[in-house]
Write an enzyme that holds these catalytic residues in place. Structure first.
Site, PDB file in Angstrom:
ATOM      1  N   LEU A  53      -1.098  -4.849   5.226  1.00 32.81           N
ATOM      2  CA  LEU A  53      -1.493  -3.610   4.459  1.00 32.81           C
ATOM      3  C   LEU A  53      -0.208  -3.101   4.972  1.00 32.81           C
ATOM      4  O   LEU A  53       0.560  -4.125   5.993  1.00 32.81           O
ATOM      5  CB  LEU A  53      -2.173  -2.494   6.118  1.00 32.81           C
ATOM      6  CG  LEU A  53      -3.969  -2.470   5.849  1.00 32.81           C
ATOM      7  CD1 LEU A  53      -5.040  -2.375   7.011  1.00 32.81           C
ATOM      8  CD2 LEU A  53      -5.176  -2.520   5.182  1.00 32.81           C
ATOM      9  N   ASP A  54       0.259  -2.088   4.117  1.00 31.46           N
ATOM     10  CA  ASP A  54       1.836  -2.089   4.349  1.00 31.46           C
ATOM     11  C   ASP A  54       1.915  -1.278   5.711  1.00 31.46           C
ATOM     12  O   ASP A  54       0.852  -1.065   6.078  1.00 31.46           O
ATOM     13  CB  ASP A  54       2.386  -1.016   2.869  1.00 31.46           C
ATOM     14  CG  ASP A  54       2.046  -1.847   1.629  1.00 31.46           C
ATOM     15  OD1 ASP A  54       2.130  -2.859   1.642  1.00 31.46           O
ATOM     16  OD2 ASP A  54       2.171  -0.669   0.474  1.00 31.46           O
ATOM     17  N   LYS A  55       3.041  -1.271   5.791  1.00 34.94           N
ATOM     18  CA  LYS A  55       3.490  -0.572   7.122  1.00 34.94           C
ATOM     19  C   LYS A  55       2.758   0.913   7.093  1.00 34.94           C
ATOM     20  O   LYS A  55       2.743   1.663   7.989  1.00 34.94           O
ATOM     21  CB  LYS A  55       5.081  -0.339   6.964  1.00 34.94           C
ATOM     22  CG  LYS A  55       5.314   0.529   8.565  1.00 34.94           C
ATOM     23  CD  LYS A  55       7.099   0.598   8.955  1.00 34.94           C
ATOM     24  CE  LYS A  55       7.915   0.865  10.093  1.00 34.94           C
ATOM     25  NZ  LYS A  55       9.544   1.004   9.570  1.00 34.94           N
ATOM     26  N   THR A  57       0.315   2.523   5.876  1.00 32.30           N
ATOM     27  CA  THR A  57      -1.079   1.893   5.157  1.00 32.30           C
ATOM     28  C   THR A  57      -2.075   2.198   6.992  1.00 32.30           C
ATOM     29  O   THR A  57      -1.470   1.231   8.265  1.00 32.30           O
ATOM     30  CB  THR A  57      -1.273   1.334   4.232  1.00 32.30           C
ATOM     31  OG1 THR A  57      -0.638   1.474   3.268  1.00 32.30           O
ATOM     32  CG2 THR A  57      -2.825   0.702   4.423  1.00 32.30           C
ATOM     33  N   ARG A 162      -1.157   0.954  -4.868  1.00 31.48           N
ATOM     34  CA  ARG A 162       0.042   1.732  -4.945  1.00 31.48           C
ATOM     35  C   ARG A 162       0.175   1.378  -6.520  1.00 31.48           C
ATOM     36  O   ARG A 162       0.797   2.792  -7.283  1.00 31.48           O
ATOM     37  CB  ARG A 162       1.206   1.391  -3.905  1.00 31.48           C
ATOM     38  CG  ARG A 162       0.516   1.773  -2.702  1.00 31.48           C
ATOM     39  CD  ARG A 162       1.566   1.553  -1.530  1.00 31.48           C
ATOM     40  NE  ARG A 162       3.422   2.020  -1.838  1.00 31.48           N
ATOM     41  CZ  ARG A 162       4.493   1.715  -0.848  1.00 31.48           C
ATOM     42  NH1 ARG A 162       3.832  -0.209  -0.042  1.00 31.48           N
ATOM     43  NH2 ARG A 162       5.291   1.678  -1.649  1.00 31.48           N
TER      44      ARG A 162
END
Length: 224
Positions: A53-55, A57, A162
Site C-alpha cells: 500500500l502506498d504511504k 493509502t 492512481r
C-alpha cells in the site's frame, strides 16, 4: 497499536494508517517508523508483507508470520486470487455509473514509459456518490466536483489505481504525483485535511474469507 483484523493460519491482516510507510523504500531509506516495525514490535516476531500500500493509502494489509505462509499467500496475491476493493475520491463526475479501465502500464512508474515493457492492467470501478463544493478551483466553474468510487484492480501493478484514474481523466484527490496540485491544495484547505484519498476497504481470500477495514471518520463527509 495497529488494528488487528485477522490472525489465523499464519496470516495477519492489519489496518494501515494513512501516512505510514509499509517498509523503508529507496526514497525514504531514513524512515524507521514503518508499519512493519510497528507490527513486528506488536506481535513479537519477524513478519513479511504480502502486498503493497502506498504511504498515503490507508486500510487493509496482509502480513505473513512465516515463510511457508508467505509463499502460499504470496502466490494468491500474484495470481490475482485475492479480490481487493478500495474507496477513492477522484476529481470530477464520471459520465457513467460504472466501467472498466483497460490500459497497459509500464512496469516502473518512476521511469519514462518509453522502452519499458507494457504490462496488462484492468481496473473495475463503480461510482458510489457524486459530490460538489461551492469552491472555485477552475476559471468559469462555480463549484468543484468530485466522486466517491469503489475500485477493484484486477492486477497489482505499482500505482495501478492512481495511474488508471489519471488515465481516465479523474485523478485521485490528494495525489501529489498523478493529480492536480492546485486542486489538491484548495480541497485540503476546504476539507481541513491533506491526504491521499485512497482506502483499501475490503478483501476476499481464495477460501471465501472476507475482511473489511472501515475507513476513518474523515471519510464520513463523503459516505452517505
Amino acid at each position: 497499536m495497529l488494528e488487528l483484523l485477522l490472525d489465523a493460519d499464519g496470516l495477519l491482516a492489519v489496518h494501515k494508517p494513512a501516512g505510514l510507510l509499509v517498509h523503508p523504500s529507496r526514497m525514504d531509506a531514513h524512515e524507521h517508523d514503518t508499519l512493519l516495525t510497528r507490527a513486528e514490535a506488536q506481535f513479537g516476531q519477524r513478519l513479511q508483507p504480502l502486498h503493497r500500500l502506498d504511504k498515503g493509502t490507508s486500510g487493509l494489509l496482509l502480513l505473513a508470520r512465516d515463510s511457508a505462509t508467505a509463499a502460499r499467500a504470496g502466490a494468491w496475491v500474484r495470481d490475482g486470487l485475492v479480490i481487493k476493493h478500495y474507496l477513492a475520491l477522484v476529481r470530477g463526475w464520471p459520465a457513467a455509473d460504472a466501467g472498466l479501465i483497460d490500459h497497459p502500464l509500464a512496469r516502473d512508474p518512476e521511469r519514462p514509459s518509453q522502452g519499458q515493457p507494457q504490462l496488462e492492467a484492468q481496473t473495475r470501478w463503480c461510482c458510489l456518490r457524486r459530490l460538489a463544493w461551492p469552491l472555485v478551483t477552475r476559471p468559469g466553474f462555480a463549484d468543484t466536483r468530485a466522486a466517491l468510487l469503489r475500485i477493484e484492480p484486477l492486477q497489482g501493478r505499482r500505482h495501478q489505481i492512481r495511474r488508471h484514474c489519471k488515465h481516465a481523466g479523474h485523478p485521485l484527490i490528494g495525489d501529489a504525483t498523478h493529480g492536480k496540485g492546485a486542486l489538491n491544495r484548495a480541497l485540503a484547505a476546504h476539507l481541513g485535511l491533506s491526504r491521499l484519498w485512497l482506502h483499501a476497504w475490503r478483501l476476499q481470500l481464495p477460501d471465501g474469507r472476507r475482511l473489511q477495514a472501515d475507513p476513518g471518520p474523515e471519510w464520513n463527509q463523503f459516505i452517505a
